[in-house]
Design an enzyme around this catalytic site. Structure first.
Site, PDB file in Angstrom:
ATOM      1  N   ARG A 175      36.657  64.607 -49.389  1.00 57.18           N
ATOM      2  CA  ARG A 175      35.042  64.467 -49.212  1.00 57.18           C
ATOM      3  C   ARG A 175      34.684  66.372 -47.825  1.00 57.18           C
ATOM      4  NH1 ARG A 175      30.485  60.331 -47.484  1.00 57.18           N
ATOM      5  NH2 ARG A 175      31.486  59.838 -45.936  1.00 57.18           N
ATOM      6  N   ASP A 457      29.936  54.746 -39.324  1.00 57.61           N
ATOM      7  CA  ASP A 457      30.213  56.294 -39.287  1.00 57.61           C
ATOM      8  C   ASP A 457      28.402  57.415 -38.612  1.00 57.61           C
ATOM      9  OD1 ASP A 457      27.780  56.384 -41.586  1.00 57.61           O
ATOM     10  OD2 ASP A 457      30.100  56.805 -42.723  1.00 57.61           O
TER      11      ASP A 457
END
Length: 558
Positions: A175, A457
């Site tokens: 990603r 995150d």
């Protein structure tokens, strides 16, 4: 060589014309920062940089319309795409079964553990799981190159243990960063490079041949974050075609899953798949960022105050509608519909709490597989067997793309419904406490942080700060208080101080003093009380982790 430790620079570099490296160059970086690889990245930047800027301008214009009262909705001009009979190109056999995927940063030990975890896929992350320091980015690419080649190892001297890959490993996805994030340590023609073009370009250039050789001619595979419109998917498609042509890779080899993690994108799912139809292998429910986007999209709508974030789960009507529409859309187009993240981590010192957390994960994953999802995400290797067991019992075949979910009828109103619940003082405290601790870790180079038995995150700190901002901005009334209490700047300031004191007690004075907690407190407080809402917190704090080398090397220096 183990690139987890810095060493003195010994290698002479030669960079392409117009490319300037402003980060410190360590020994071993030549493995990634070759002249040819940087030329490839520079070509991507020069070819597509203006389109990136245009897309970012379109986002701002659309947000301005939302701020004036417009609501997101399905685009009448693309109705034919939504109602058409087209399907995406075939999914490669190597990723036909994606029932459990693990995610994590591009750290060396994490990559090895994730690939060995028993998951079908490992999504290695340059985005929300990673603090984009210069060292983290370059070493991350070194680590991925070694992983693709199968040579990656990690020496844990404290435990006297060597980590290496098993014979059977997960399929690697990458990603890149979102469109909005720059890579300021690389300048191209005097301007910072676009972070996602650096991430994609370096990884694709160095690894496409080896990856395809090891995966039956398929790939490489990517996850694409934070899109808001199909024009952004069209841009990614153009980048893929350009990159494949430039390196002699057959068109359609690159495959990508798009994260639907913004509210505007949920109305564009068919269109996004259509633009990427030669390269798409599905969509994913990025649910934490989706809640963040809901609040951000409606930042000027005082009638859409969201309850405590812990109450905004997948059983809320707007979230359930989003998930079911994603499944229906993907299966109509012949691709995977991936579920959301299980952020829990094992609680080793409390078996009862660990069992309760495991039960929550199992219930969430049972809901997903029963609804028709073809796979889901986990943040920790300890959850892989738990999740796989749920999917194994309820999905006997590699996927359930054949389940069309024609019963799903989702309207614009369903997707926009305000979540139900209460706003509490404890919710404000939790947002503040988690936000400060995550930011403090991020400022020291950590992007994936265990907090209160969850792996957090950047999505967590984003939803925490925009929710605090929303409540403060509209002076939300807190529920459950004996005396009605408004969320004001003064209250938020008091909570900041009180939660800092709690953090200090929890982490201990020595750790507190060696961290960047006070800086994090100032940043988080400033973001929550700003007059206008920043699009992304990470854009504001990115400058705090930049470390420019005093003597950058350019082609003219050679």
């Amino acid at each position: 060589m183990d690139y987890t430790q810095k060493t003195a620079t010994k290698t002479t570099f030669e960079f392409p014309d117009g490319v300037r490296i402003r980060g410190r160059i360590e020994d071993g970086y030549e493995k990634i920062l070759s002249k040819e690889a940087l030329q490839f990245v520079a070509d991507l930047q020069r070819t597509f940089g203006d389109r990136v800027s245009y897309n970012m301008a379109c986002r701002k214009e659309q947000q301005a319309r939302y701020n004036k009262g417009e609501l997101p909705g399905f685009d009448p001009s693309t109705k034919a795409i939504r109602e058409g009979d087209w399907i995406c190109s075939a999914t490669p056999k190597v990723v036909a079964d994606r029932r459990v995927e693990i995610t994590g940063p591009v750290e060396r030990k994490m990559i090895i553990n994730a690939l060995n975890s028993g998951a079908k896929v490992f999504m290695s992350d340059f985005e929300d799981c990673l603090c984009p320091t210069w060292d983290n980015i370059v070493r991350g690419h070194i680590n991925l190159k070694d992983a693709v080649e199968g040579t990656i190892t990690y020496e844990d001297k404290a435990r006297n243990r060597t980590y290496k890959l098993n014979d059977k490993i997960a399929v690697l996805f990458v990603r890149p960063r979102g469109w909005h994030l720059p890579e300021a340590h690389i300048e191209i023609d005097g301007q910072p490079a676009t972070g996602c073009l650096v991430d994609f370009g370096l990884y694709f250039y160095h690894n496409h041949a080896t990856f395809r050789l090891k995966n039956g001619g398929s790939g490489p595979f990517f996850y694409l974050p934070k899109m808001e419109h199909s024009r952004e998917a069209a841009l990614w498609n153009a980048i893929f075609e350009h990159a494949q042509d430039a390196l002699g890779v057959p068109r359609g080899s690159i495959k990508a899953t798009v994260l639907i993690e913004t509210l505007p994108a949920v109305f564009q799912m068919h269109e996004i798949l259509y633009e990427l139809r030669e390269h798409s292998i599905g969509l994913n429910c990025g649910r934490w960022d989706y809640i963040f986007s809901y609040i951000k999209t409606f930042q000027a709508h005082s009638n859409r105050l969201v309850p405590d974030r812990v109450q905004v789960g997948m059983t809320q009507h707007f979230m359930k509608s989003y998930s079911e529409l994603l499944i229906q859309t993907c299966h109509k187009r012949g691709v995977h519909a991936m579920g959301g993240m299980a952020a829990q981590i094992p609680i080793k010192d409390d078996p009862q709490a660990n069992e309760a957390a495991s039960a929550l994960v199992q219930a969430d994953k049972l809901r997903e597989v029963k609804a028709g999802h073809d796979g889901t995400w986990a943040a920790h290797p300890g959850l892989i067997s738990v999740i796989a067991d749920v999917f194994d019992k309820n999905m006997k075949q590699p996927n359930q793309i054949n389940l069309k979910r024609e019963d799903v009828k989702v309207s614009e109103e369903d997707l926009l419904e305000v979540p139900k619940g209460v706003r509490t003082l404890e919710g404000l405290r939790l947002n503040t406490r988690v936000g400060i601790q995550y930011l403090a870790a991020w400022l020291t180079g950590m992007g994936s942080v265990p907090l209160y038995n969850l792996m957090e995150d950047a999505a967590t700190v984003e939803i925490s700060r925009v929710q605090n901002w929303q409540w403060i901005h509209y002076e939300a009334i807190l529920d459950g208080e004996v005396v009605p209490m408004k969320v004001t700047c003064e209250l938020a300031s008091r909570i900041l101080d009180e939660e800092m004191a709690r953090i200090q007690r929890e982490v201990g004075m020595e750790h507190f003093k060696s961290g960047r907690y006070e800086e994090a407190q100032r940043m988080f407080g400033r973001q929550c009380t700003a007059q206008s809402l920043d699009d992304f917190l990470t854009l504001d704090v990115y400058k705090s982790i930049l470390q420019f080398h005093s003597n950058p090397v350019t082609s003219s220096d050679m």
